[in-house]
Write a protein that holds these residues in place. Structure first.
Motif, mmCIF file in Angstrom:
data_model
loop_
_atom_site.group_PDB
_atom_site.id
_atom_site.type_symbol
_atom_site.label_atom_id
_atom_site.label_comp_id
_atom_site.label_asym_id
_atom_site.label_seq_id
_atom_site.Cartn_x
_atom_site.Cartn_y
_atom_site.Cartn_z
ATOM 1 N N UNK A 1 96.677 -27.821 -12.696
ATOM 2 C CA UNK A 1 96.243 -27.734 -14.057
ATOM 3 C C UNK A 1 96.776 -28.939 -14.168
ATOM 4 N N UNK A 2 98.716 -28.838 -14.284
ATOM 5 C CA UNK A 2 99.161 -30.249 -14.513
ATOM 6 C C UNK A 2 99.264 -31.838 -13.818
ATOM 7 N N UNK A 3 98.206 -31.313 -12.496
ATOM 8 C CA UNK A 3 97.819 -32.243 -11.813
ATOM 9 C C UNK A 3 96.614 -32.832 -12.462
ATOM 10 N N UNK A 4 95.682 -31.459 -12.523
ATOM 11 C CA UNK A 4 94.339 -32.771 -13.128
ATOM 12 C C UNK A 4 94.702 -33.092 -14.415
ATOM 13 N N UNK A 5 95.031 -32.371 -15.398
ATOM 14 C CA UNK A 5 95.592 -33.032 -16.853
ATOM 15 C C UNK A 5 95.614 -34.582 -16.241
ATOM 16 N N UNK A 6 97.286 -35.039 -15.500
ATOM 17 C CA UNK A 6 97.427 -36.424 -15.102
ATOM 18 C C UNK A 6 96.226 -36.917 -15.179
ATOM 19 N N UNK A 7 95.229 -36.218 -14.004
ATOM 20 C CA UNK A 7 94.560 -37.409 -13.442
ATOM 21 C C UNK A 7 93.316 -37.962 -14.635
ATOM 22 N N UNK B 1 103.980 -32.420 0.352
ATOM 23 C CA UNK B 1 102.511 -31.998 0.539
ATOM 24 C C UNK B 1 101.499 -33.597 -0.390
ATOM 25 N N UNK B 2 101.592 -34.607 0.546
ATOM 26 C CA UNK B 2 100.616 -35.442 -0.320
ATOM 27 C C UNK B 2 99.400 -34.948 -0.561
ATOM 28 N N UNK B 3 99.012 -35.567 -2.155
ATOM 29 C CA UNK B 3 97.813 -34.806 -3.156
ATOM 30 C C UNK B 3 96.706 -36.041 -2.999
ATOM 31 N N UNK B 4 95.390 -35.913 -3.452
ATOM 32 C CA UNK B 4 94.842 -36.913 -4.632
ATOM 33 C C UNK B 4 93.931 -36.177 -5.519
ATOM 34 N N UNK B 5 93.968 -36.860 -6.485
ATOM 35 C CA UNK B 5 92.351 -35.510 -7.890
ATOM 36 C C UNK B 5 91.844 -36.736 -7.956
ATOM 37 N N UNK B 6 90.435 -36.446 -7.723
ATOM 38 C CA UNK B 6 89.925 -37.431 -7.802
ATOM 39 C C UNK B 6 88.995 -36.521 -9.462
ATOM 40 N N UNK B 7 88.113 -36.584 -10.811
ATOM 41 C CA UNK B 7 87.998 -36.854 -11.963
ATOM 42 C C UNK B 7 86.766 -37.370 -11.690
ATOM 43 N N UNK C 1 87.865 -31.899 -11.986
ATOM 44 C CA UNK C 1 89.018 -32.373 -10.542
ATOM 45 C C UNK C 1 89.169 -31.966 -9.129
ATOM 46 N N UNK C 2 88.868 -32.179 -8.032
ATOM 47 C CA UNK C 2 89.256 -32.378 -7.175
ATOM 48 C C UNK C 2 90.261 -32.775 -6.456
ATOM 49 N N UNK C 3 91.463 -31.876 -5.885
ATOM 50 C CA UNK C 3 92.434 -31.625 -4.871
ATOM 51 C C UNK C 3 92.591 -31.473 -3.724
ATOM 52 N N UNK C 4 92.530 -32.809 -2.976
ATOM 53 C CA UNK C 4 92.867 -32.999 -1.992
ATOM 54 C C UNK C 4 94.146 -33.043 -1.054
ATOM 55 N N UNK D 1 89.365 -26.889 -6.703
ATOM 56 C CA UNK D 1 88.275 -27.367 -7.647
ATOM 57 C C UNK D 1 88.105 -26.895 -8.925
ATOM 58 N N UNK D 2 89.380 -27.187 -9.833
ATOM 59 C CA UNK D 2 89.240 -27.724 -11.568
ATOM 60 C C UNK D 2 88.152 -27.710 -12.283
ATOM 61 N N UNK D 3 87.971 -27.089 -13.424
ATOM 62 C CA UNK D 3 86.626 -27.657 -14.191
ATOM 63 C C UNK D 3 86.880 -27.659 -15.410
ATOM 64 N N UNK D 4 87.128 -28.421 -16.266
ATOM 65 C CA UNK D 4 87.522 -28.653 -18.331
ATOM 66 C C UNK D 4 87.033 -28.759 -18.869
ATOM 67 N N UNK D 5 86.882 -28.190 -19.923
ATOM 68 C CA UNK D 5 85.811 -28.125 -20.447
ATOM 69 C C UNK D 5 86.199 -28.682 -22.320
#
Length: 149
Positions: free
Chosen positions: A26-32, A71-77, A93-96, A105-109
């Protein structure tokens, strides 16, 4: 693919099972999301000056694969749903992982809140136009703006 965050998973983001802890996703999704808004011109500073901020109603996480320490990750939005005036929205958001495997996969409304009055508000028109330039998913749905009665 619209990448809005890239980074390394650090020690404090690891749980007792030796993989990334649930709240780190959730923290990574929020930053993305913050990075995405910044990139389109909706900077945190500008929103702060307007006394408007994003507020989440719901955040749902789907864990697909483990993510390990270092691990190195990428977050899409991408926007999957929005009212025509951008007053309510859904972001996926998708974390790779670095090996290209989708890990979550994170879905935020959410919506926008007046941080002084503590009431939901619409963005000013020029800012809502910026929001509507954000990347949209292939399954994007535009909802009609809610009519004021």
């Amino acid at each position: 693919m619209h990448i809005f965050f890239e980074g390394q998973v650090i020690w404090s983001q690891i749980d007792a099972n030796q993989h990334m802890r649930h709240s780190a996703y959730a923290d990574f999704a929020a930053q993305a999301r913050v990075n995405m808004l910044e990139k389109c011109g909706l900077s945190a500073l500008k929103l702060f000056e307007l006394k408007i901020g994003p507020v989440l109603f719901r955040e749902e996480l789907f864990y697909l694969r483990e993510v390990a320490l270092n691990e190195y990750i990428k977050v899409t939005c991408e926007i999957v749903k929005s009212r025509a005036d951008a007053s309510r929205w859904t972001i996926r958001h998708e974390i790779y992982r670095s090996d290209g495997v989708k890990a979550a996969v994170i879905v935020a409304e959410g919506a926008w809140i007046d941080t002084v009055k503590r009431k939901l508000v619409a963005l000013p028109e020029e800012m809502s136009a910026l929001f509507l330039t954000l990347p949209r998913s292939i399954d994007f749905v535009e909802e009609a703006a809610k009519l004021k009665v």
